[in-house]
Structures are given as structure tokens and as C-alpha cells.
Design a protein around this motif. Structure first.
Motif, mmCIF file in Angstrom:
data_model
loop_
_atom_site.group_PDB
_atom_site.id
_atom_site.type_symbol
_atom_site.label_atom_id
_atom_site.label_comp_id
_atom_site.label_asym_id
_atom_site.label_seq_id
_atom_site.Cartn_x
_atom_site.Cartn_y
_atom_site.Cartn_z
ATOM 1 N N ALA A 1 43.072 48.887 47.396
ATOM 2 C CA ALA A 1 42.994 47.613 46.909
ATOM 3 C C ALA A 1 41.387 47.313 47.456
ATOM 4 O O ALA A 1 41.421 46.010 46.857
ATOM 5 C CB ALA A 1 43.078 47.525 49.029
ATOM 6 N N THR A 2 40.464 48.225 47.336
ATOM 7 C CA THR A 2 39.297 47.996 46.768
ATOM 8 C C THR A 2 39.066 48.108 45.143
ATOM 9 O O THR A 2 38.797 46.967 44.632
ATOM 10 C CB THR A 2 38.406 49.104 47.530
ATOM 11 N N VAL A 3 39.909 48.590 44.485
ATOM 12 C CA VAL A 3 40.097 48.602 43.467
ATOM 13 C C VAL A 3 39.863 47.878 42.865
ATOM 14 O O VAL A 3 40.176 46.726 41.590
ATOM 15 C CB VAL A 3 40.716 50.116 42.563
ATOM 16 N N MET A 4 41.664 47.188 43.536
ATOM 17 C CA MET A 4 42.090 46.086 42.980
ATOM 18 C C MET A 4 41.485 44.645 42.919
ATOM 19 O O MET A 4 41.437 43.309 42.421
ATOM 20 C CB MET A 4 43.472 45.940 43.122
ATOM 21 N N ILE A 5 40.730 44.480 43.899
ATOM 22 C CA ILE A 5 39.573 43.902 44.102
ATOM 23 C C ILE A 5 38.389 43.542 43.053
ATOM 24 O O ILE A 5 38.453 42.729 42.697
ATOM 25 C CB ILE A 5 39.092 43.431 45.781
ATOM 26 N N ALA B 1 37.904 40.946 40.453
ATOM 27 C CA ALA B 1 36.998 40.281 40.154
ATOM 28 C C ALA B 1 36.489 40.390 38.906
ATOM 29 O O ALA B 1 35.330 39.158 38.007
ATOM 30 C CB ALA B 1 35.756 40.278 41.070
ATOM 31 N N THR B 2 36.617 41.529 38.158
ATOM 32 C CA THR B 2 36.248 41.804 37.057
ATOM 33 C C THR B 2 36.936 40.649 35.852
ATOM 34 O O THR B 2 36.834 39.721 34.891
ATOM 35 C CB THR B 2 36.720 42.833 35.849
ATOM 36 N N LEU B 3 38.038 39.974 36.571
ATOM 37 C CA LEU B 3 38.458 39.055 35.901
ATOM 38 C C LEU B 3 38.031 37.952 35.706
ATOM 39 O O LEU B 3 38.058 36.947 34.406
ATOM 40 C CB LEU B 3 40.226 39.244 35.106
ATOM 41 N N ILE B 4 37.261 37.274 36.381
ATOM 42 C CA ILE B 4 36.863 35.719 36.054
ATOM 43 C C ILE B 4 36.162 35.524 34.671
ATOM 44 O O ILE B 4 36.357 34.655 34.114
ATOM 45 C CB ILE B 4 35.943 35.919 37.444
ATOM 46 N N PRO B 5 34.743 36.277 34.306
ATOM 47 C CA PRO B 5 33.999 35.959 32.803
ATOM 48 C C PRO B 5 35.552 36.310 31.946
ATOM 49 O O PRO B 5 35.472 34.996 31.291
ATOM 50 C CB PRO B 5 33.532 36.993 33.333
ATOM 51 N N LEU B 6 35.826 37.194 31.573
ATOM 52 C CA LEU B 6 37.420 37.133 30.525
ATOM 53 C C LEU B 6 38.606 35.735 30.842
ATOM 54 O O LEU B 6 38.444 35.612 29.730
ATOM 55 C CB LEU B 6 37.719 38.532 30.924
ATOM 56 N N GLY B 7 37.723 36.070 32.406
ATOM 57 C CA GLY B 7 38.961 34.071 32.601
ATOM 58 C C GLY B 7 38.507 33.066 32.666
ATOM 59 O O GLY B 7 39.500 32.213 31.498
ATOM 60 N N TYR B 8 37.081 33.222 31.890
ATOM 61 C CA TYR B 8 36.526 31.833 31.498
ATOM 62 C C TYR B 8 36.692 32.063 29.912
ATOM 63 O O TYR B 8 36.977 31.248 29.315
ATOM 64 C CB TYR B 8 34.539 32.066 32.138
ATOM 65 N N VAL B 9 36.291 33.248 29.547
ATOM 66 C CA VAL B 9 36.092 32.650 27.599
ATOM 67 C C VAL B 9 37.106 32.492 27.531
ATOM 68 O O VAL B 9 38.087 31.745 26.632
ATOM 69 C CB VAL B 9 36.498 34.953 27.336
ATOM 70 N N ALA B 10 38.687 32.880 28.308
ATOM 71 C CA ALA B 10 40.205 32.939 27.987
ATOM 72 C C ALA B 10 40.630 31.271 27.744
ATOM 73 O O ALA B 10 40.940 30.671 27.308
ATOM 74 C CB ALA B 10 41.113 33.555 28.026
ATOM 75 N N TRP B 11 39.684 31.068 29.003
ATOM 76 C CA TRP B 11 40.169 29.845 29.187
ATOM 77 C C TRP B 11 39.380 28.372 28.401
ATOM 78 O O TRP B 11 39.826 27.747 27.508
ATOM 79 C CB TRP B 11 39.352 29.306 30.960
ATOM 80 N N VAL C 1 39.880 56.635 41.286
ATOM 81 C CA VAL C 1 40.784 56.615 40.864
ATOM 82 C C VAL C 1 40.592 57.470 39.195
ATOM 83 O O VAL C 1 41.740 58.294 38.365
ATOM 84 C CB VAL C 1 40.782 54.658 40.654
ATOM 85 N N ALA C 2 39.461 57.164 38.368
ATOM 86 C CA ALA C 2 39.107 57.124 37.238
ATOM 87 C C ALA C 2 39.818 58.716 37.310
ATOM 88 O O ALA C 2 40.067 59.517 35.568
ATOM 89 C CB ALA C 2 37.783 57.348 36.712
ATOM 90 N N VAL C 3 38.969 59.882 38.043
ATOM 91 C CA VAL C 3 39.449 61.032 38.166
ATOM 92 C C VAL C 3 40.381 61.982 38.751
ATOM 93 O O VAL C 3 40.960 62.979 37.960
ATOM 94 C CB VAL C 3 38.182 61.403 38.936
#
Length: 526
Positions: free
Chosen positions: A30-34, A38-48, A350-352
Motif C-alpha cells: 500500500a505504501t509503495v502504491m501511494i 504521488a510520483t505521477l502528479i508531476p508527470l500527469g501535469y506534463v501530460a495534461w 521491493v526493488a531488492v
């Protein structure tokens, strides 16, 4: 594994692709998905921004000659600076950890100290000495001197940890010192070099102040100009989109070079120090080279700051403003460092402990977001909060959240390296003895990764204390950090008035770099 002409037993145990991967628990997932959301907010802003102006207009903005010029500048900057930082970082680490060079205990903290000098303060120092300094090579000079410790620190820690018996075996089988370095030592520095190089490249993509002072246009500088001078949000969003693609290419290249090997072992190998290589007459030029690098990386900024303080005299010391700025800077940096390091643990786990596309995507999302200029992340958060969460606008919570998005890789690189050296068998043994996952994490995993986590927190603290663009846009009314006041005076070319704030930034960050050195030494000793 280590490649040598004669077969030599490697001191680490690589995990094969066929090893079963661990599945994250509900809280970790759940923490990782949140965090990923959250990291998609700036990317979403660029896409928008691209969608809102239409694909035809977006295409026109991307294929402009100006974009080609910025692309050449940015790629050239990364292509020249990162290898230079790797050569300097690995070279210094090898001299201080593998030779009998006199004064090694003195030089070790000296070459961590450049992390205490923000890149934009370094530019301020060099421009103060050479006012005509500008362009690509000016940017390369400043950022190389600012960022090479990102490679030196992990390389030095890895060299201390390596089992000296491996190198001695290679020498016994006929390899000379150069052959041992390139065929035995260097391959085992791969993770340190790749991690440090990626961190440097990401910083180069997002750096603004250093390049603005030396008048070298990168995508970040151009984006700032678009938003702050012409207020052309569409053009800025398209430039940010190209920057995201560059970061994705870096991530793919780093992931491919890193491969699937994980380095973990129980213990530190042989319980003895390696036999230092005798330099003989080469000790004198080696000392001269280290002294020259120290003068360029530390002597120039310190001398320039002291020079402007002398010129400005007592009148530039406004103790009330300096004290208030120092208090606000420390409070924001400490809060963001603690929160970022805590949140880095589930992502690093998750990465390791997992493999495949999802694990790489979770880790890579943080690097992509952090590669965006602070102004893009800030404007994205401003837009979202104004429309969806107005009470958060211009709040401390929002600016700390921005710091987490911007500087997660600094904590993640260190926490991931620490977790990679914790054998899963130790956690499994704890679980088999009836310990809960929480107790296992606190007593086994956290204990072994604490030095790496402390190093990551120190790096985030320094980054937040010297952050500029996002702070200018997101800081609550009345907030005036050291970097904000420094940039205000430096932007007015009042270098004497800016000098006290530059000095306070260096003095604030310097003790943290010593902590960073101490914690990296603890990592190597485990």
C-alpha cells in the motif's frame, strides 16, 4: 562475478534469476502504491499540458530548433560530467583505500566536504573569480567539482569491504597491480559506480542555479525561463516532457548495466585490512593531484566567500535575518530527511527483494520524478492543491511532500545498497524462530541497514537545505530559507550581501557530510 584470467573465488554471492522472490506485505504494498501514485502528479501535469494544447501544437513546440540546441547542451553535459566524476571518484577512493599514501585519514573527510558546497554556491565562487566564465565547460567544471563525491563515497565504502584475499590471490596468479584493479577490483565497484553515476546524471538534468549563473542553457534553465519570464506553460511542459524521456533513457541504461546480480554476504570477509600498495616515488605526484583537486573543489568557494565577507564588512551580517533563515532551513531539512528515509524503505525492499518489470518500474518512477526541475514539480503541486486540496496550498505539509518527491533517490540509493547486502536467509531464519515480520525488520533488517539509512538521510538533509526553485514557489508566506536569501542577493549581483548566507549553507552542511562519511565507513565495516 569477478572476471580474472585465472579463476578466482569472488567474495560475494550473486543471486540468480531463478531465486524465488519475496512478496511484499499489505502495508508495504500500500505504501509503495501511494508513493508511485504521488510520483505521477508531476508527470500527469506534463501530460495534461500536452493534451490541453493539442498534439499538433505539442509537436510544433518539440521540434523547434531551440529544443535541439537544449538537447545537445544537456546530453553533452551528462556525457562529459558523469565519466569525469567516475574517474575522479574511483581514482580518489583507490588512492585512499588501497595505497600507502601518507595522510589518508586527513584526505578522506576533505573529499566528502564538497557535498557541503551547493552547486550554485560553487558557480557563485567561480564567477566571482572569473566573471567571463560561461558555457558548457563552465557547467562541467562546476558540477564535476560538486558531484564527484557521489561516486567517491560508495566506491570507498565498497573498497573497504572487499575481501583482500581475492586481490592477493590474483597477484599470486601473476596479475600486477593494474591488472588486479581492472580485472578484480573495478568489476566489484559496478554497483557503486552505476548508483553514483545515475544520481549525478539525475542531478544534472534537474540543476538550475549552477547553470543559470554560468549562463549555460539546459532544459531546466529554459523551463524556468518559460514559466518565470514568458509564462508560457505549454512550451515549458513540452520541454519537461523531453526531460522525462532523457531520464527514462538513463534509467534503462543503468538497469541494463546493473543486470540481475545482487551482492550480499554474511560478514565482511577476512578480518584484516588489505596490504596497501607501495607508491614509492609516485606518492609525491599523487599528493599533488589530491591537493590540486581539493583546492579546486573547496579552496575556490571558501576563498571567494571569505573575500566577499571581507569586502562587505560587518554591515552584511544581519543576525536576525540569518538566525531566522537558519532555523527555518534546519526545521524543513530535518523533517523532510526523516520522512523521505522512512518512505524509501518499502520502495527499496521491493526493488531488492523482488524482480521483474514491476520492481524496476516502482524504483524508476522515483528517479523520473526527481529528474524534473523543482519548478515543474512545484507548479504541478500548486495546480493540484488549488483545484483539489486548497487547504494544503502554501502549507508546510505541501513543501515537505515536494521535497520527498524531489529527493527520494538520495535516500533510495543508500537504503537499496544497504538492503542488498542483507542476506534474505537472515530474515528467513528470524521468521522461522517465530518472530513477526515487524520484529524481524526492527531487529535484523533495520539494524543492518541503519548506517546506509543514516547516510541517505544525511544526503537528503543537505539537498533540502540547499534546494531553491521549489522552495521559492511552495514555501508558506513568511518562509525565508538560507538558499532563498542567498539567491535573492546573488540575483541582484550583491555578492557581498549573499556571502553570509553562502557561508551558513556550507557550515550547516559540513557536519552532515562528516556524518555521511562515518556512516559509509560503518557500512563498509559490516
Amino acid at each position: 562475478m569477478v572476471a580474472t584470467a585465472p579463476p578466482v573465488t569472488a567474495p560475494v554471492a550473486p543471486t540468480s534469476r531463478s531465486e524465488p522472490t519475496a512478496r511484499p506485505g499489505p502495508l508495504v504494498a500500500a505504501t509503495v502504491m501511494i508513493l508511485v501514485a504521488a510520483t505521477l502528479i508531476p508527470l500527469g501535469y506534463v501530460a495534461w499540458g500536452a493534451i490541453s494544447i493539442g498534439w499538433h501544437r505539442a509537436y510544433e513546440l518539440v521540434v523547434r530548433p531551440r529544443v535541439g540546441e537544449l538537447l545537445i547542451n544537456t546530453v553533452a553535459l551528462v556525457a562529459v560530467t558523469v565519466p569525469l566524476c567516475v574517474v575522479l571518484g574511483v581514482g580518489v577512493a583507490w588512492l585512499l583505500e588501497r595505497t600507502d599514501l601518507p595522510g589518508r585519514a586527513f584526505w578522506r573527510p576533505v573529499f566528502v566536504a564538497p557535498l557541503a558546497v551547493p552547486a550554485f554556491v560553487n558557480s557563485y565562487a567561480w564567477v566571482g573569480i572569473i566573471p567571463s566564465l560561461h558555457g558548457l565547460w563552465a557547467g562541467v567544471l562546476v558540477t564535476t567539482l560538486s558531484y564527484f563525491p557521489f561516486v567517491y563515497l560508495p566506491a570507498a565504502a565498497t573498497l573497504r569491504r572487499l575481501d583482500p584475499a581475492v586481490e592477493e590471490s590474483a597477484r599470486a596468479l601473476g596479475s600486477d597491480s593494474i591488472g588486479v584493479f581492472f580485472r578484480v577490483v573495478l568489476p566489484q565497484l559496478r554497483l557503486a559506480i552505476l548508483g553514483g553515476g545515475l544520481l549525478i546524471a539525475v542531478h544534472l538534468l534537474a540543476e538550475f542555479g549552477a547553470f543559470a549563473m554560468v549562463r549555460f542553457d539546459t532544459f531546466t534553465v529554459a523551463i524556468f525561463q518559460q514559466f518565470q519570464v514568458t509564462f508560457d506553460g505549454a512550451a515549458g511542459s513540452m520541454l519537461a516532457g523531453v526531460l522525462v524521456l532523457l531520464c527514462l533513457m538513463l534509467l534503462v541504461a543503468e538497469a541494463g548495466a546493473r543486470g540481475h546480480v545482487r551482492y550480499a554476504r554474511i560478514g565482511s570477509g577476512a578480518p584484516r585490512a588489505s596490504t596497501p600498495i607501495h607508491l614509492g616515488h609516485n606518492a609525491v605526484p599523487a599528493q599533488a593531484a589530491l591537493a590540486g583537486l581539493a583546492v579546486l573543489a573547496l579552496g575556490v568557494p571558501v576563498w571567494t566567500i571569505l573575500r566577499w565577507l571581507w569586502i562587505g564588512g560587518a554591515q552584511v551580517w544581519n543576525l536576525a535575518d540569518i538566525g531566522a533563515a537558519l532555523g527555518q532551513t534546519v526545521a524543513l531539512a530535518a523533517t523532510a530527511a526523516a520522512l523521505t528515509t522512512v518512505l524509501a524503505f518499502p520502495v527499496a525492499w521491493v526493488a531488492v527483494r523482488s524482480s521483474g518489470f514491476l520492481a524496476r518500474a516502482v524504483e524508476g518512477a522515483n528517479y523520473v520524478t526527481s529528474s524534473l526541475p523543482g519548478i515543474v514539480t512545484a507548479l504541478a503541486l500548486v495546480t493540484v492543491t488549488i483545484h483539489l486540496a486548497r487547504p494544503l496550498y502554501q502549507s508546510v505539509a505541501l513543501i515537505v511532500f515536494a521535497y520527498v518527491l524531489l529527493f527520494m533517490p538520495r535516500a533510495l540509493v543508500n537504503v537499496r545498497a544497504g538492503l542488498a547486502q542483507v542476506p534474505p536467509s537472515l530474515e528467513e531464519a528470524s521468521r522461522s524462530l517465530g518472530r513477526s515480520p515487524t520484529v524481524t525488520f526492527l531487529r535484523v533488517t533495520l539494524r543492518l541497514t541503519a548506517p546506509a539509512a543514516a547516510a541517505g538521510a544525511s544526503m537528503v538533509f543537505v539537498a533540502v537545505a540547499t534546494e531553491l526553485t521549489a522552495t521559492l514557489l511552495l514555501a508558506p508566506t513568511g518562509t525565508r530559507t538560507l538558499s532563498m536569501l542567498f539567491w535573492s542577493y546573488a540575483g541582484e549581483l550583491d555578492y557581498a550581501a549573499a556571502a553570509p548566507y553562502a557561508l551558513m549553507l556550507v557550515l550547516l552542511a559540513f557536519p552532515v557530510t562528516l556524518v555521511l562519511l562515518k556512516q559509509s565507513t560503518k557500512v563498509a565495516a559490516r
